[in-house]
Scaffold this motif. Structure first.
Motif, mmCIF file in Angstrom:
data_model
loop_
_atom_site.group_PDB
_atom_site.id
_atom_site.type_symbol
_atom_site.label_atom_id
_atom_site.label_comp_id
_atom_site.label_asym_id
_atom_site.label_seq_id
_atom_site.Cartn_x
_atom_site.Cartn_y
_atom_site.Cartn_z
ATOM 1 N N ASN A 210 0.825 -1.218 0.000
ATOM 2 C CA ASN A 210 0.000 0.000 0.000
ATOM 3 C C ASN A 210 0.852 1.258 0.000
ATOM 4 O OD1 ASN A 210 -2.624 -1.171 -0.087
ATOM 5 N ND2 ASN A 210 -2.410 -1.778 2.045
ATOM 6 N N PHE A 211 1.962 1.218 0.742
ATOM 7 C CA PHE A 211 2.888 2.359 0.764
ATOM 8 C C PHE A 211 3.489 2.571 -0.633
ATOM 9 C CE2 PHE A 211 7.376 3.667 0.977
ATOM 10 C CZ PHE A 211 7.242 4.924 1.560
ATOM 11 N N PHE A 212 3.892 1.493 -1.262
ATOM 12 C CA PHE A 212 4.508 1.537 -2.600
ATOM 13 C C PHE A 212 3.545 2.170 -3.609
ATOM 14 C CE2 PHE A 212 6.821 -1.317 -5.959
ATOM 15 C CZ PHE A 212 7.669 -0.268 -6.265
ATOM 16 N N LYS A 213 2.301 1.673 -3.611
ATOM 17 C CA LYS A 213 1.282 2.206 -4.527
ATOM 18 C C LYS A 213 1.039 3.697 -4.277
ATOM 19 C CE LYS A 213 -2.747 0.310 -5.138
ATOM 20 N NZ LYS A 213 -3.942 -0.336 -4.572
ATOM 21 N N VAL B 194 1.004 -1.062 -12.764
ATOM 22 C CA VAL B 194 1.753 -2.328 -12.873
ATOM 23 C C VAL B 194 1.676 -3.070 -11.537
ATOM 24 C CG1 VAL B 194 4.090 -3.315 -12.983
ATOM 25 C CG2 VAL B 194 3.346 -1.715 -14.749
ATOM 26 N N VAL B 195 1.986 -2.347 -10.452
ATOM 27 C CA VAL B 195 1.989 -2.953 -9.114
ATOM 28 C C VAL B 195 0.577 -3.406 -8.728
ATOM 29 C CG1 VAL B 195 2.333 -2.430 -6.646
ATOM 30 C CG2 VAL B 195 4.051 -1.717 -8.326
ATOM 31 N N TRP B 196 -0.414 -2.575 -9.002
ATOM 32 C CA TRP B 196 -1.794 -2.911 -8.656
ATOM 33 C C TRP B 196 -2.274 -4.125 -9.449
ATOM 34 C CZ3 TRP B 196 -6.388 1.170 -8.748
ATOM 35 C CH2 TRP B 196 -7.481 0.639 -8.055
ATOM 36 N N PHE B 197 -1.973 -4.164 -10.739
ATOM 37 C CA PHE B 197 -2.382 -5.306 -11.569
ATOM 38 C C PHE B 197 -1.739 -6.602 -11.076
ATOM 39 C CE2 PHE B 197 -4.532 -2.679 -14.579
ATOM 40 C CZ PHE B 197 -5.312 -3.537 -15.355
ATOM 41 N N LEU B 198 -0.455 -6.555 -10.729
ATOM 42 C CA LEU B 198 0.227 -7.759 -10.246
ATOM 43 C C LEU B 198 -0.441 -8.288 -8.976
ATOM 44 C CD1 LEU B 198 3.968 -6.747 -10.794
ATOM 45 C CD2 LEU B 198 2.820 -8.658 -11.926
ATOM 46 N N ALA B 199 -0.768 -7.373 -8.061
ATOM 47 C CA ALA B 199 -1.312 -7.781 -6.758
ATOM 48 C C ALA B 199 -2.808 -8.082 -6.789
ATOM 49 C CB ALA B 199 -1.025 -6.702 -5.716
ATOM 50 N N LEU C 284 10.963 -2.103 -10.995
ATOM 51 C CA LEU C 284 10.419 -2.277 -9.647
ATOM 52 C C LEU C 284 11.534 -2.175 -8.608
ATOM 53 C CD1 LEU C 284 7.785 -5.169 -10.053
ATOM 54 C CD2 LEU C 284 7.330 -2.737 -9.746
ATOM 55 N N LYS C 285 12.696 -2.760 -8.921
ATOM 56 C CA LYS C 285 13.860 -2.670 -8.020
ATOM 57 C C LYS C 285 14.292 -1.209 -7.866
ATOM 58 C CE LYS C 285 14.830 -7.187 -7.486
ATOM 59 N NZ LYS C 285 14.275 -7.777 -6.273
ATOM 60 N N ASN C 286 14.304 -0.462 -8.990
ATOM 61 C CA ASN C 286 14.708 0.949 -8.954
ATOM 62 C C ASN C 286 13.780 1.756 -8.049
ATOM 63 O OD1 ASN C 286 16.649 0.273 -10.836
ATOM 64 N ND2 ASN C 286 15.539 1.095 -12.590
ATOM 65 N N TYR C 287 12.484 1.522 -8.189
ATOM 66 C CA TYR C 287 11.517 2.254 -7.358
ATOM 67 C C TYR C 287 11.591 1.813 -5.894
ATOM 68 C CZ TYR C 287 9.240 4.683 -11.233
ATOM 69 O OH TYR C 287 8.977 5.517 -12.287
ATOM 70 N N ILE D 214 10.581 -6.753 -3.405
ATOM 71 C CA ILE D 214 9.880 -6.072 -4.498
ATOM 72 C C ILE D 214 10.303 -6.674 -5.844
ATOM 73 C CG2 ILE D 214 9.368 -3.826 -5.567
ATOM 74 C CD1 ILE D 214 8.321 -4.065 -2.677
ATOM 75 N N TYR D 215 9.581 -7.685 -6.252
ATOM 76 C CA TYR D 215 9.789 -8.340 -7.547
ATOM 77 C C TYR D 215 8.419 -8.851 -7.993
ATOM 78 C CZ TYR D 215 9.708 -12.563 -4.665
ATOM 79 O OH TYR D 215 9.336 -13.541 -3.778
#
Length: 265
Positions: A97-100, A114-119, A195-198, A209-210
């Motif tokens: 949630n923090f990442f998003k 991207v993150v939301w779709f993956l999760a 994702l690693k960069n962010y 974070i992968y």
């Protein structure tokens, strides 16, 4: 047709193709033929010096090469990987949630989605990159395994509506959902790296974070809210329900916290 062209037709990632070609070149340099005894000797060498995951990757390469040569009767069996009784390196809901939130705040909207779709879909990264805007409008994406088995990847309503609003803002109505800076379909490797960069930028643990970490999160959250393991196995595209059972287990961090709380004697 060359082995490399054969692999490209299989829709494998560039990295996987490189690994497979390197494996075959190594084998051909060190063994004089594709005889069964040589293949077994190579497998024995791998098992002595490498982790089971690496051994199986090399075996996959050999088997793919044997398929290419129509010598499937020589295929090697994979080695058994001892499954741990806990989930390792899974992103927490708090970090997710923090990442998003940070991605949205910084207006990195493609990566927010991207993150939301993956999760929220449980997609593998190889599946995510194939999602098109047309699938978002439909609300699902049909995937077919090599055996012709259908798996439907559902896009939840909340995610669908917000994605459509974003697409309207950036005036896109068709084609692949996630693009790179050249407006080509993004690669699985590109997603993993970014994702690693962010993660680094926002002070998150890069080990957590992968892409597959968010698939694990999807499964854990699904079972926490709706305890139907057979349904989850179908949604995840697992051949066996045994694969899905790992999500009934605690993460290593959760196990540690529970032990610390319970064991006070």
């Amino acid at each position: 047709m060359t082995f490399e062209n054969y692999l490209k037709k299989e829709d494998l990632s560039k990295h996987t193709i490189e690994v497979y070609i390197w494996t075959i070149e190594y084998y051909n340099k060190n063994y004089d033929s594709l005889a069964k005894e040589n293949l077994l000797a190579y497998k024995g060498y791998l098992m002595e010096y490498f982790k089971p995951e690496t051994v199986n990757l090399r075996i996959q390469a050999i088997n793919k090469y044997l398929s290419f040569l129509n010598k499937t009767e020589l295929k090697l069996s994979a080695v058994k990987i001892q499954q741990k009784n806990f989930l390792e390196n899974v992103v927490s809901n708090a970090d997710y949630n923090f990442f998003k939130k940070q991605l949205k705040k910084d207006y990195n909207l493609q990566w927010y989605f991207v993150v939301w779709f993956l999760a929220a879909t449980g997609a593998r990264v190889s599946e995510l990159i194939k999602i098109k805007i047309e699938h978002v409008n439909l609300g699902y994406f049909d995937l077919y395994s090599k055996g012709g088995k259908l798996r439907r990847l559902y896009i939840p309503k909340k995610l669908r509506i917000e994605t459509q609003q974003w697409l309207k803002e950036i005036e896109r109505s068709s084609g692949y959902l996630f693009l790179n800076k050249y407006d080509d379909r993004i690669t699985a490797r590109g997603i993993s790296q970014q994702l690693k960069n962010y993660a680094e930028k926002y002070g998150l643990d890069k080990k957590l974070i992968y892409p597959h970490s968010f698939r694990h999160l999807y499964a854990k959250n699904f079972l926490d809210k709706y305890n139907d393991i057979a349904l989850l196995a179908d949604l995840m595209g697992h051949e066996s329900i045994e694969t899905t059972r790992i999500y009934l287990r605690r993460t290593a961090t959760e196990q540690q916290e529970l032990v610390d709380k319970i064991v006070t004697w």
